[in-house]
Write an enzyme that holds these catalytic residues in place. Structure first.
Site, PDB file in Angstrom:
ATOM      1  CG  HIS A 128      -2.044  -0.990   1.110  1.00 17.10           C
ATOM      2  ND1 HIS A 128      -3.317  -0.647   0.742  1.00 17.10           N
ATOM      3  CD2 HIS A 128      -2.051  -2.328   1.265  1.00 17.10           C
ATOM      4  CE1 HIS A 128      -4.070  -1.734   0.702  1.00 17.10           C
ATOM      5  NE2 HIS A 128      -3.328  -2.768   1.019  1.00 17.10           N
ATOM      6  CG  ASP A 156       0.148   9.316   0.488  1.00 16.06           C
ATOM      7  OD1 ASP A 156       0.073   8.181   0.970  1.00 16.06           O
ATOM      8  OD2 ASP A 156      -0.540  10.279   0.890  1.00 16.06           O
TER       9      ASP A 156
HETATM   10  P1  ADQ Z   1      -3.042   6.241   4.699  1.00 16.93           P
HETATM   11  O1  ADQ Z   1      -1.647   6.727   4.823  1.00 16.93           O
HETATM   12  O2  ADQ Z   1      -3.794   6.085   5.962  1.00 16.93           O
HETATM   13  O3  ADQ Z   1      -3.105   4.847   3.900  1.00 16.93           O
HETATM   14  P2  ADQ Z   1      -4.969   7.727   2.847  1.00 16.93           P
HETATM   15  O4  ADQ Z   1      -5.044   6.913   1.639  1.00 16.93           O
HETATM   16  O5  ADQ Z   1      -4.858   9.169   2.555  1.00 16.93           O
HETATM   17  O6  ADQ Z   1      -3.735   7.352   3.731  1.00 16.93           O
HETATM   18  O7  ADQ Z   1      -6.247   7.637   3.817  1.00 16.93           O
HETATM   19  C1  ADQ Z   1      -6.933   6.512   4.146  1.00 16.93           C
HETATM   20  C2  ADQ Z   1      -8.351   6.820   4.686  1.00 16.93           C
HETATM   21  O8  ADQ Z   1      -8.314   7.456   5.969  1.00 16.93           O
HETATM   22  C3  ADQ Z   1      -9.178   7.738   3.783  1.00 16.93           C
HETATM   23  O9  ADQ Z   1     -10.420   7.102   3.599  1.00 16.93           O
HETATM   24  C4  ADQ Z   1      -9.340   9.034   4.572  1.00 16.93           C
HETATM   25  O10 ADQ Z   1     -10.588   9.685   4.378  1.00 16.93           O
HETATM   26  C5  ADQ Z   1      -9.206   8.596   5.987  1.00 16.93           C
HETATM   27  N1  ADQ Z   1      -8.586   9.664   6.792  1.00 16.93           N
HETATM   28  C6  ADQ Z   1      -7.335  10.143   6.649  1.00 16.93           C
HETATM   29  N2  ADQ Z   1      -7.113  11.130   7.544  1.00 16.93           N
HETATM   30  C7  ADQ Z   1      -8.243  11.276   8.248  1.00 16.93           C
HETATM   31  C8  ADQ Z   1      -8.643  12.149   9.316  1.00 16.93           C
HETATM   32  N3  ADQ Z   1      -7.810  13.052   9.805  1.00 16.93           N
HETATM   33  N4  ADQ Z   1      -9.893  12.026   9.808  1.00 16.93           N
HETATM   34  C9  ADQ Z   1     -10.750  11.118   9.307  1.00 16.93           C
HETATM   35  N5  ADQ Z   1     -10.427  10.272   8.300  1.00 16.93           N
HETATM   36  C10 ADQ Z   1      -9.206  10.341   7.777  1.00 16.93           C
HETATM   37  C11 ADQ Z   1      -2.195   3.927   3.252  1.00 16.93           C
HETATM   38  C12 ADQ Z   1      -1.175   4.556   2.299  1.00 16.93           C
HETATM   39  C13 ADQ Z   1      -1.880   5.392   1.229  1.00 16.93           C
HETATM   40  C14 ADQ Z   1      -2.912   4.516   0.507  1.00 16.93           C
HETATM   41  C15 ADQ Z   1      -3.811   3.773   1.493  1.00 16.93           C
HETATM   42  C16 ADQ Z   1      -4.690   2.739   0.793  1.00 16.93           C
HETATM   43  O11 ADQ Z   1      -0.258   5.374   3.034  1.00 16.93           O
HETATM   44  O12 ADQ Z   1      -0.947   5.915   0.311  1.00 16.93           O
HETATM   45  O13 ADQ Z   1      -3.720   5.343  -0.313  1.00 16.93           O
HETATM   46  O14 ADQ Z   1      -3.040   3.069   2.450  1.00 16.93           O
HETATM   47  O15 ADQ Z   1      -3.926   1.856   0.024  1.00 16.93           O
END
Ligand code: ADQ
Length: 491
Positions: free
Chosen positions: A180, A388
């Site tokens: 991921h 990311d």
């Molecule tokens: P994450 O680094 O957690 O995931 P991201 O893909 O941006 O990053 O977010 C995942 C989920 O968390 C989204 O549905 C988002 O809405 C929610 N989220 C993030 N911050 C939040 C907040 N402050 N409050 C509420 N909800 C929040 C990892 C990888 C990413 C990749 C995902 C999926 O780092 O690059 O996109 O896995 O593969």
């Protein structure tokens, strides 16, 4: 991307996948109850795939078991729970294993290095030993639960050596792995003392999927240069006496589900509240975990540049930055928190008026159902990570917009999402002045241009949504030839 499958191809995959006789076994660091609303992309995709075939979801319970005598004996018991047609199997970890496998190797070595932050990595040899021990423990506990034709899908950087451990115990099932987070270029990867072991371990899988073509290229270059891998075809590499299928499978979101959330009563109420509250202002939004990969200080600097060089935005542009607490027991996160407190305080002190605060910084979790309304009320989203894997917030922002008056996405070229979302305004987040210019452009973009760009972006996230992602990956895994050296392992 290997997202060459078109919509028709996707439907075919989904159909074929529904007809699979194999049971799906998902392994990830953490699990979730598939009957409850899922928070992120991974949970949504896994829940849906598992419910179609019925299956098993295996991972850490999230609990640390302290043994009374301080030994390792507190861990290892598997808790099995049934949730509809899905079985959840979880195990607790001992304090030592948690600290070395999870806090240590996963979050203090692999996370920073895979995000190109060698300066933040802590190469403590105890961490690698704990990481290997927990992957062995996962393999030992999972093996008795497996059936011969189960399809096994392992997720993310915490579990890279899992297939090698399973193979060493005689497992011959087809096993796929999805990363991921980004795959760094070979010379960054090579800074990890155990890099050869890690990369060799990946060849115990049948299929390894990455978020982007760039990640796939980095992996191919690594194994070609460091392991003399032979490229048999564009998606097949041979090394360590194993043939590995590889591909880019960019993760998506459930667009309709997110839109439904936006149109629900709570979604609409939130939108109206935000719109009314900021009717005299122009809202910019950022939603992230508080993580150094997300480029938050650079983003606040860029916003400061916007107010400095485009003073017409003073008393108007307001940045709502939500940064949910994350991994607070890892040192680098503590520094970031202090840095953000100080940067946001300074900008409000220097530019704020009695009736206008430029930045509203919220260091708390925000309920998922409140996000679509906030996104829809915002003129601009700032998704500016330094690195990311994908970034699902970028896609959620697009899905939440009113197509007749959409907001604009300012997106880092270093997010995996940038390979797909070309109609966003792409920026280099290290270039704070360039980012400020892009924000200004987004704020002043004509309605026609916003509509055209949004339409193209929405079409793309619909075509390559989360269902496309899971069905294409699983179909490719199903299609893998049983590997002649499967049981020999590579460790
Ligand atoms: P994450 O680094 O957690 O995931 P991201 O893909 O941006 O990053 O977010 C995942 C989920 O968390 C989204 O549905 C988002 O809405 C929610 N989220 C993030 N911050 C939040 C907040 N402050 N409050 C509420 N909800 C929040 C990892 C990888 C990413 C990749 C995902 C999926 O780092 O690059 O996109 O896995 O593969």
């Amino acid at each position: 991307m290997s997202g060459t499958a078109d919509r028709a191809g996707y439907r075919m995959c989904t159909q074929q996948h529904k007809d699979l006789m194999s049971r799906l076994v998902v392994v990830s660091n953490r699990t979730a109850d598939p009957r409850k609303p899922a928070a992120g992309g991974l949970a949504v995709a896994v829940r849906e795939s598992l419910q179609q075939t019925g299956g098993l979801w295996f991972g850490w319970s999230g609990k640390i078991r302290e043994a009374a005598d301080g030994t390792q004996s507190g861990q290892g018991e598997v808790h099995v729970q049934t949730a509809g047609n899905v079985t959840l199997a979880t195990l607790d970890l001992s304090r030592e294993d948690h600290d070395t496998y999870y806090l240590g190797y996963s979050n203090d070595v692999l996370w920073p290095v895979f995000h190109y932050r060698l300066d933040l990595a802590n190469f403590d040899t105890r961490f690698a030993a704990g990481y290997r021990r927990v992957n062995q423990l996962f393999a030992q506990k999972l093996l008795p639960l497996l059936k011969p034709d189960d399809l096994i899908w392992v997720h993310d950087y915490q579990l890279i050596p899992l297939a090698a451990e399973l193979r060493a115990m005689g497992c011959t099932n087809r096993i796929g792995f999805f990363l991921h987070i980004p795959m760094p270029p070979p010379l960054i990867m090579a800074a990890i003392p155990e890099h050869e072991w890690l990369m060799r371990s990946l060849f115990a899988y049948d299929l390894v999927g990455f978020q982007s073509e760039a990640d796939l290229t980095h992996f191919s270059h690594y194994v070609e240069s460091e392991a003399h891998a032979e490229r048999l075809s564009p998606d097949r590499l041979r090394a360590f006496n194993r043939t590995l299928r590889v591909g880019a499978y960019p993760i998506g979101i459930d667009v309709d589900d997110f839109k439904r959330l936006a149109d629900s009563k709570e979604g609409r109420d939130m939108f109206v509240r935000m719109r009314d509250e900021y009717s005299r202002r122009r809202l910019l939004v950022g939603v992230d975990r508080l993580d150094y990969s997300k480029g938050l200080p650079q983003r606040v600097h860029a916003f400061r540049e916007l107010l400095t060089y485009y003073p017409e935005n003073r008393d108007s542009a307001t940045l709502i930055q939500i940064a949910s607490p994350s991994r607070e027991d890892v040192g680098a996160y503590d520094n970031l928190r202090r840095q953000m407190d100080s940067l946001c305080g300074a900008i409000n002190g220097d530019f704020g008026e009695l009736d206008w605060m430029p930045v509203r910084y919220i260091h708390r979790n925000v309920a998922r159902k409140r996000l679509p309304g906030l996104f829809r009320a915002s003129r601009v989203a700032l998704v500016t990570p330094l690195r990311d894997g994908m970034n699902l917030v970028a896609k959620e922002f697009i899905a939440a917009q009113d197509a007749a008056d959409p907001g604009m996405l300012v997106l880092s070229r270093f997010a995996g999402a940038a390979e797909q979302l070309k109609e966003a305004l792409l920026v280099n987040p290290y270039d704070t002045q360039g980012t400020a210019q892009a924000i200004q452009r987004a704020l002043t973009m004509s309605l026609d241009e916003r509509i055209n760009r949004h339409e193209a972006l929405l079409n793309r996230i619909r075509k390559y949504d989360v269902h496309w992602w899971s069905s294409t990956f699983l179909q490719a895994l199903e299609d893998c030839e049983p590997n002649e050296a499967a049981a020999s392992g590579t460790s």
